[in-house]
Design an enzyme around this catalytic site. Structure first.
Site, PDB file in Angstrom:
ATOM      1  N   GLY A   1     -32.747  15.653 110.486  1.00 16.98           N
ATOM      2  CA  GLY A   1     -32.638  14.344 109.910  1.00 16.98           C
ATOM      3  C   GLY A   1     -33.423  13.265 110.599  1.00 16.98           C
ATOM      4  O   GLY A   1     -34.040  13.692 111.775  1.00 16.98           O
ATOM      5  N   SER A   2     -33.114  11.941 110.230  1.00 10.72           N
ATOM      6  CA  SER A   2     -34.185  11.097 110.670  1.00 10.72           C
ATOM      7  C   SER A   2     -33.584  10.740 112.202  1.00 10.72           C
ATOM      8  O   SER A   2     -34.496  10.452 113.028  1.00 10.72           O
ATOM      9  CB  SER A   2     -33.943   9.922 109.825  1.00 10.72           C
ATOM     10  N   VAL A   3     -32.285  10.777 112.471  1.00 14.14           N
ATOM     11  CA  VAL A   3     -32.162  10.319 113.826  1.00 14.14           C
ATOM     12  C   VAL A   3     -32.728  11.429 114.761  1.00 14.14           C
ATOM     13  O   VAL A   3     -32.922  10.889 115.833  1.00 14.14           O
ATOM     14  CB  VAL A   3     -30.487  10.013 113.982  1.00 14.14           C
TER      15      VAL A   3
ATOM     16  N   GLY B   1     -23.457  23.469 112.064  1.00 10.82           N
ATOM     17  CA  GLY B   1     -23.134  23.965 113.551  1.00 10.82           C
ATOM     18  C   GLY B   1     -22.428  22.968 114.305  1.00 10.82           C
ATOM     19  O   GLY B   1     -22.345  22.909 115.398  1.00 10.82           O
TER      20      GLY B   1
ATOM     21  N   GLY C   1     -29.138  18.123 115.499  1.00  8.32           N
ATOM     22  CA  GLY C   1     -28.873  18.404 113.892  1.00  8.32           C
ATOM     23  C   GLY C   1     -30.464  17.707 113.498  1.00  8.32           C
ATOM     24  O   GLY C   1     -31.124  17.468 114.216  1.00  8.32           O
TER      25      GLY C   1
ATOM     26  N   ASN D   1     -22.119  17.555 102.793  1.00  8.95           N
ATOM     27  CA  ASN D   1     -22.944  18.734 103.105  1.00  8.95           C
ATOM     28  C   ASN D   1     -22.142  19.916 103.615  1.00  8.95           C
ATOM     29  O   ASN D   1     -22.043  21.070 103.232  1.00  8.95           O
ATOM     30  CB  ASN D   1     -24.069  18.686 104.147  1.00  8.95           C
TER      31      ASN D   1
ATOM     32  N   GLU E   1     -30.110  25.118 116.701  1.00 13.71           N
ATOM     33  CA  GLU E   1     -30.112  25.857 115.482  1.00 13.71           C
ATOM     34  C   GLU E   1     -31.335  25.553 114.913  1.00 13.71           C
ATOM     35  O   GLU E   1     -32.014  26.858 114.763  1.00 13.71           O
ATOM     36  CB  GLU E   1     -28.998  25.173 114.294  1.00 13.71           C
TER      37      GLU E   1
HETATM   38  N1  COA Z   1     -19.112   6.545 103.807  1.00 13.33           N
HETATM   39  C1  COA Z   1     -19.713   6.997 102.678  1.00 13.33           C
HETATM   40  N2  COA Z   1     -20.949   7.291 102.841  1.00 13.33           N
HETATM   41  C2  COA Z   1     -21.724   7.045 103.757  1.00 13.33           C
HETATM   42  C3  COA Z   1     -21.075   6.783 105.050  1.00 13.33           C
HETATM   43  C4  COA Z   1     -19.827   6.669 105.083  1.00 13.33           C
HETATM   44  N3  COA Z   1     -19.111   6.153 106.135  1.00 13.33           N
HETATM   45  N4  COA Z   1     -22.011   6.697 105.883  1.00 13.33           N
HETATM   46  C5  COA Z   1     -23.298   7.283 105.360  1.00 13.33           C
HETATM   47  N5  COA Z   1     -22.958   7.414 103.824  1.00 13.33           N
HETATM   48  C6  COA Z   1     -23.951   7.770 103.061  1.00 13.33           C
HETATM   49  C7  COA Z   1     -25.450   7.058 103.320  1.00 13.33           C
HETATM   50  O1  COA Z   1     -25.416   5.707 102.570  1.00 13.33           O
HETATM   51  C8  COA Z   1     -26.439   8.182 102.542  1.00 13.33           C
HETATM   52  O2  COA Z   1     -26.074   7.888 101.128  1.00 13.33           O
HETATM   53  P1  COA Z   1     -27.306   8.079 100.150  1.00 13.33           P
HETATM   54  O3  COA Z   1     -27.900   9.589 100.015  1.00 13.33           O
HETATM   55  O4  COA Z   1     -26.602   7.864  98.725  1.00 13.33           O
HETATM   56  O5  COA Z   1     -28.410   7.179 100.435  1.00 13.33           O
HETATM   57  C9  COA Z   1     -25.603   9.439 102.900  1.00 13.33           C
HETATM   58  O6  COA Z   1     -24.552   9.278 103.362  1.00 13.33           O
HETATM   59  C10 COA Z   1     -26.434   9.978 103.938  1.00 13.33           C
HETATM   60  O7  COA Z   1     -26.492   9.210 105.021  1.00 13.33           O
HETATM   61  P2  COA Z   1     -27.725   9.049 106.061  1.00 13.33           P
HETATM   62  O8  COA Z   1     -27.407   7.868 106.968  1.00 13.33           O
HETATM   63  O9  COA Z   1     -28.945   9.074 105.395  1.00 13.33           O
HETATM   64  O10 COA Z   1     -27.449  10.232 107.123  1.00 13.33           O
HETATM   65  P3  COA Z   1     -28.063  11.500 107.296  1.00 13.33           P
HETATM   66  O11 COA Z   1     -29.026  12.014 106.216  1.00 13.33           O
HETATM   67  O12 COA Z   1     -28.630  11.820 108.650  1.00 13.33           O
HETATM   68  O13 COA Z   1     -26.659  12.565 107.184  1.00 13.33           O
HETATM   69  C11 COA Z   1     -24.639  13.504 107.565  1.00 13.33           C
HETATM   70  C12 COA Z   1     -25.616  12.296 107.815  1.00 13.33           C
HETATM   71  C13 COA Z   1     -23.550  13.288 108.343  1.00 13.33           C
HETATM   72  C14 COA Z   1     -24.408  13.767 106.285  1.00 13.33           C
HETATM   73  C15 COA Z   1     -25.390  14.549 108.122  1.00 13.33           C
HETATM   74  O14 COA Z   1     -26.054  14.674 109.279  1.00 13.33           O
HETATM   75  C16 COA Z   1     -24.495  16.351 108.234  1.00 13.33           C
HETATM   76  O15 COA Z   1     -24.271  16.683 106.891  1.00 13.33           O
HETATM   77  N6  COA Z   1     -24.035  16.377 109.096  1.00 13.33           N
HETATM   78  C17 COA Z   1     -23.118  17.611 109.081  1.00 13.33           C
HETATM   79  C18 COA Z   1     -23.704  18.923 109.530  1.00 13.33           C
HETATM   80  C19 COA Z   1     -24.401  18.893 110.962  1.00 13.33           C
HETATM   81  O16 COA Z   1     -24.165  17.941 111.696  1.00 13.33           O
HETATM   82  N7  COA Z   1     -25.186  19.704 110.974  1.00 13.33           N
HETATM   83  C20 COA Z   1     -26.192  19.846 112.377  1.00 13.33           C
HETATM   84  C21 COA Z   1     -25.443  20.581 113.149  1.00 13.33           C
HETATM   85  S1  COA Z   1     -26.938  21.564 114.280  1.00 13.33           S
END
Ligand code: COA
Length: 504
Positions: free
Chosen positions: A267-269, A384, A265, A380, A290
């Protein structure tokens, strides 16, 4: 503005050039639009911007179907303008997120490989107008997309009319990177003839009946660059756990140093993991994903990755300039496909992908929530991640063990929404370590997840929950009245930490 007219190679189409404002007047209230664009790359830009302008003097609403999230602030602008009736299949914009959660319009959160199939099966509205960004329209009637393919092929196939945005900010040299393969209907279909990451199985562009092209808009606007998220200590730790896990798979003979095609996916990780691969001993790697981010091109430059397949290229500004100005050097190692093929379960299972996606929260049995905050608010979308998780050779989910300064534990007794069930999750990774869940029964997973992935400040309370739940028995022990109490306490008190501890 005539810059770009020479990119229309069919003579009879040259007189269909119109302004974005004029094309926007063709869009009627209630229509369904299929817009090109996937994670900021290759979005049709001028027509949506003109629609937003038109909404200042006229009220109308449309359904917006895309590949994934749009760049150029389009999702934000369209949400603010109030012109959306329905949006699918994914978004990642703050303003749009807020409006979705306020119930202002319908958001259909869909597996990204499913949209094309649903259009083909007529199980959703058909596209009235497809709007596709292109580098050119060729003599033999192909629309050559720009930096993403997404759902554009299906939109053009389904649409009654097509508007093409020829964007001269994108180099013509991109021609030859794309591979467009159209599937037959279900029940009339042969296996997809793709057996290796680098196989080319389709045409170099989107075949289109010129009569369908209602207008051509000439534009010159680059994609929005993706923000650079440099690895921090925690993402570096996650990356190193993950690489340690992959190394142990090699040691045990389950993988070779070439691993298996990687999906990740954004993002930072993801970025940190791919950067971690730069210093690893793995070699001749393939990426079947993707979205390609900066790190994949670093891996290609370093000779670590020798083939990368995707449906979208989303880069930071510097990387964009470097890659797109010198795209010829990557052409042999790069393929842009439709998202139906980049995310197709048949291919993901056949190639045996290693899939790395991100969770918001995970529970003590391995269920994963990637989309909903507190079971209610859309973040979001599933994107995928479901396409890959269910079908990959190795389905890996990563997340930090805590969020919001430790007031939220990412490991909870029961997730507040399930996107990826315990059956679709093999490995969980946080900065604390990794839990390998393969072949384990639910009760066997609990201790591994808590001890290896949960933050130390939450481990004891999680174990207490499990011990108490076990007294009631069950394949997957739970106390329903307490299972979501961590979330309800957070809503009430602003923290999941034990209250006695917080108050002391
Ligand atoms: N409950 C509530 N909020 C949470 C949380 C939880 N358990 N875990 C993280 N958050 C919040 C963080 O604090 C952060 O908030 P902020 O924007 O106010 O700072 C936000 O969620 C994003 O977290 P972050 O650690 O920065 O993760 P990210 O930017 O890597 O996003 C997902 C993580 C899951 C939202 C993102 O990866 C995603 O939309 N995934 C679903 C789609 C996907 O996997 N696509 C790739 C397929 S190819």
């Amino acid at each position: 503005m005539t810059q770009g007219i020479n990119r229309i190679e069919q003579q009879e189409l040259k007189n269909r050039v119109v302004s974005a404002e004029e094309a926007a007047t063709w869009i009627e209230d209630g229509m369904t639009l299929g817009l090109s664009g996937f994670t900021r790359a290759g979005d049709a830009k001028a027509l949506p911007q003109a629609l937003v302008k038109r909404s200042q003097t006229e009220k109308f609403k449309v359904d917006i179907f895309t590949g994934a999230s749009l760049g150029s602030d389009l999702d934000k602008m369209m949400a603010e303008a109030g012109i959306i009736r329905k949006r699918l299949p994914f978004q990642a914009d703050n303003v749009m997120r807020k409006r979705i959660n306020q119930g202002e319009f319908d958001f259909v959160d869909q597996h990204l490989s499913h949209t094309a199939e649903m259009l083909r099966n007529h199980t959703m509205e058909q596209i009235d107008v497809a709007v596709v960004e292109a580098i050119k329209i060729t003599e033999d009637g192909m629309i050559i997309p720009t930096t993403s393919v997404g759902n554009s092929l299906s939109f053009v196939e389904s649409a009654s009319e097509v508007i093409v945005e020829i964007n001269t900010a994108q180099p013509e040299a991109l021609e030859g990177v794309h591979d467009l393969f159209s599937l037959a209907k279900q029940g009339e279909r042969q296996p997809i003839p793709l057996t290796k990451t680098g196989d080319r199985i389709g045409t170099r562009g989107i075949p289109v009946d010129p009569d369908k092209i209602k207008g051509i808009i000439l534009t010159n606007q680059a994609d929005s660059p993706s923000p650079i998220v440099p690895p921090d200590d925690e993402t570096k730790q996650m990356a190193s756990h993950l690489i340690r896990f992959l190394e142990s798979e090699v040691e045990q003979g389950r993988l070779t140093k070439e691993l298996a095609p990687l999906q990740s996916g954004i993002g930072s990780v993801a970025n940190a993991v791919f950067h971690g691969l730069l210093e690893s001993d793995f070699e001749n790697l393939k990426v079947y994903s993707e979205v390609l981010q900066d790190a994949v091109f670093d891996l290609i430059d370093a000779g670590k990755v020798n083939m990368a397949s995707c449906c979208s290229i989303t880069l930071s500004e510097d990387k964009m300039n470097q890659v797109f100005n010198d795209i010829d050097q990557y052409k042999d190692q790069l393929i842009l496909r439709t998202q139906e093929i980049s995310n197709h379960p048949e291919i993901i299972r056949r190639l045996g992908l290693i899939s790395i996606n991100t969770a918001l929260e995970m529970d003590i049995y391995g269920n994963v929530n990637s989309t909903h905050v507190l079971g209610r608010n859309m973040m979001n979308g599933i994107g995928g991640s479901g396409d890959f998780a269910r079908n990959a050779r190795l389905s890996i989910f990563v997340t930090k063990s805590i969020a919001k300064n430790g007031d939220i534990s990412s490991v909870v007794p029961m997730v507040s929404h399930v996107d990826h069930t315990e059956h679709d999750v093999d490995i969980l990774v946080t900065e604390q370590g990794y839990a390998d869940l393969r072949g384990l029964a639910p009760r066997q997973r609990v201790e591994k997840i808590i001890q290896n992935c949960a933050h130390p400040m939450y481990r004891e309370t999680l174990m207490n929950y499990f011990e108490e739940a076990k007294e009631r028995g069950g394949q997957t022990p739970h106390m329903l009245e307490k299972a979501l109490s961590w979330h309800t306490q957070f809503e009430r008190e602003g923290t999941m930490r034990p209250l006695a501890e917080v108050k002391s």
